[in-house]
Enzyme design. Sequence first.
Site, short mmCIF file in Angstrom:
data_model
loop_
_atom_site.label_atom_id
_atom_site.label_comp_id
_atom_site.label_asym_id
_atom_site.label_seq_id
_atom_site.Cartn_x
_atom_site.Cartn_y
_atom_site.Cartn_z
N SER A 90 -51.61 6.09 -25.04
CA SER A 90 -50.84 4.70 -24.32
C SER A 90 -49.31 4.98 -24.83
O SER A 90 -48.74 3.85 -24.23
CB SER A 90 -51.52 3.58 -24.64
OG SER A 90 -51.69 3.54 -26.07
N HIS A 223 -43.96 -24.31 11.69
CA HIS A 223 -44.45 -23.17 12.63
C HIS A 223 -43.61 -22.33 13.19
O HIS A 223 -43.66 -21.80 14.14
CB HIS A 223 -45.36 -23.63 13.81
CG HIS A 223 -46.37 -25.07 13.50
ND1 HIS A 223 -47.39 -24.92 12.91
CD2 HIS A 223 -46.00 -26.30 13.31
CE1 HIS A 223 -48.10 -25.79 12.61
NE2 HIS A 223 -47.30 -26.81 12.75
N SER A 344 -27.62 2.30 8.17
CA SER A 344 -28.66 3.16 8.72
C SER A 344 -28.10 4.60 8.79
O SER A 344 -27.21 4.77 9.01
CB SER A 344 -29.04 2.62 10.11
OG SER A 344 -29.68 3.61 10.87
N LYS A 350 -25.34 -0.56 12.18
CA LYS A 350 -26.51 -1.36 11.43
C LYS A 350 -25.73 -1.84 10.15
O LYS A 350 -25.09 -1.11 9.66
CB LYS A 350 -27.79 -0.70 11.26
CG LYS A 350 -28.45 -0.46 12.47
CD LYS A 350 -29.01 -1.69 13.11
CE LYS A 350 -29.98 -2.36 12.39
NZ LYS A 350 -31.07 -1.52 12.00
N ASN A 352 -27.75 -3.96 7.23
CA ASN A 352 -29.16 -4.43 7.02
C ASN A 352 -29.09 -5.32 5.65
O ASN A 352 -28.67 -4.98 4.68
CB ASN A 352 -30.11 -3.31 6.73
CG ASN A 352 -30.09 -2.53 8.13
OD1 ASN A 352 -30.26 -3.03 9.28
ND2 ASN A 352 -30.24 -1.24 7.98
N GLU A 357 -34.96 -7.69 2.08
CA GLU A 357 -36.39 -7.08 2.32
C GLU A 357 -37.23 -6.69 1.42
O GLU A 357 -38.26 -6.59 1.37
CB GLU A 357 -35.66 -5.98 3.46
CG GLU A 357 -35.28 -6.73 4.70
CD GLU A 357 -34.86 -5.51 5.75
OE1 GLU A 357 -35.79 -4.68 5.68
OE2 GLU A 357 -33.84 -5.28 6.13
N GLN A 389 -56.77 -1.43 -22.99
CA GLN A 389 -55.24 -0.71 -22.95
C GLN A 389 -54.64 -0.69 -21.73
O GLN A 389 -53.45 -0.63 -21.59
CB GLN A 389 -55.73 0.74 -23.20
CG GLN A 389 -54.53 1.70 -23.40
CD GLN A 389 -55.09 3.00 -23.72
OE1 GLN A 389 -55.62 3.24 -24.82
NE2 GLN A 389 -54.66 4.00 -22.96
N LYS A 392 -51.32 -3.53 -20.21
CA LYS A 392 -50.09 -3.46 -20.49
C LYS A 392 -49.13 -2.98 -19.38
O LYS A 392 -48.06 -3.94 -19.06
CB LYS A 392 -49.63 -2.67 -21.80
CG LYS A 392 -50.33 -3.46 -22.95
CD LYS A 392 -50.08 -2.33 -24.00
CE LYS A 392 -51.25 -3.05 -24.94
NZ LYS A 392 -52.70 -3.02 -24.68
#
Length: 527
Positions: A90, A223, A344, A350, A352, A357, A389, A392
């Site tokens: 680990s 809504h 893009s 574009k 963005n 996101e 273990q 973590k």
Amino acid sequence: MESICERSLCNSITSRFSLSSLWRRSSFEPRLRLGYGRIIQKGLQVVSCAPETMSYVQTDSTMKKPKEEKLWGGRFEESVTDAVERFTESISYDKTLYKQDIMGSRAHATMLAHQGLISDSDRDSILKGLDEIARSIEAGKFVWRADREDVHMNIEAALTDLIGEPAKKLHTARSRNDQVLTDFRLWCREAIDEILAHIKRLQVSLVTLATKNGGLIVPGYTHLQRAQPVLLQHLLLSFVEQLERDVGRLVDCKVRLNFCPLGACALAGTGLPIDRFMTSDALGFTAPMRNSIDAVSDRDFALEFLSANSITAIHLSRIGEEWVLWASEEFGFLTPSDAVSTGSSIMPQKKNPDPMELVRGKSARIVGDLVSVLVLCKGLPHAYNRDLQEDKEPLFDSVRTIIGMLEVTAEFAQNITFNRERIQKSLPAGHLDATTLADYLVKKGVPFRTSHDIVGRSVALCVTKNCQLSELTLDELRSINLVFEEDVFDFLGVENAVKKFCSYGSTGSKCVADQLGFWITKLDISV
């Protein structure tokens, strides 16, 4: 003691080969402890003459590094296989806990000396050695070894190499079971403080953004359909309120996790006269955990921390969703600056809002971290099991990810502009003042359900005429119900509607000003 023959062999070898070319202790260490001795491995004879003159003799064509004896290896006759060693290590991630591990070992050694279980001289050697190891780690010179399994064994073995016999006394009245949980709780405590600081920075960014957009009315949605007009400041402060509950959960979590498992040992405690209250105080815990079995098996604190992070992530995801929608051409309510936007690879036009996101997307990752540890714990018997273990990595990931989400959301909030003209042009659509018109009728003594019906028929008339409620004439309104009078027009239109809100916490101008003032004071913001 080495033989004369062995000393001659060593002198012969070290005169022909440099230590750096044959045996780099920075990347590999023999099973031998520092000092004199000899060990034979298949294909390799290792001879140690002194700490600084260690070398080897190749006895066949295949050179294989000898495996260091495990600190727990006394009852074993064989070494673990390479596959088992790789699978069970680990250190690749729990080295994150090195500061906490050294902190806990310092407190433990000090307590052992105070209780007469080790000498003051041994304590001083241990503390000095731990300081040296800490400096080596922070300088990037310490070599983490997978064959030493975890952060605890790496530091203890390095301490033994460094100071010898006194280091072997450090693990007195301590197991890795209580040691790792002490480290983990200390780490969580610090991580919570860091997250709280990032939440406050985001809150400050949101409140500052609100102060810059006074008086701006936006459509409120239920809504995802237009519902009622609200002040933008009111909406932004709703995010601040959510984050404040996140603060409360983390603070509560910190209170509950701040109890010390050190000294619980494997599960049953110890027969040695240790002072668990002394180590607990030294490490800043509230008190030692009362039950040693619970101390080594409990992961409630990790689950609670993961849960708190998950709820925060959901809040950030909802902010992200709102701002991604508002940045679209269909809404056009806000424009992010180039500093927080991406383009893009194929569409030149574009722009963005990618950071938000990804905030929305990474929330799934944090929820997944919570689910991983919930499932990990669900079927475990008391007390400690090696499965634990695996607690973590999800928590490390959760903390790292939530900090990134908080940081980038604050950056985004500091780099957006709300498009007032576009928002104002959009306000007439949706009959946002309908509920305020119902309130007008209630004030005229009309039962609310009747008011609801009257306003519903008024909206139907507007749909037929393709107009807004404020554009109906008094005669048209009275054709639906004679209760309408000239003062009705004081309730129609989004500006009038907002002015009529007066309940505590509402979107009324005075109410929002009070809310804004509260947060400016609480967060100590200069305006």
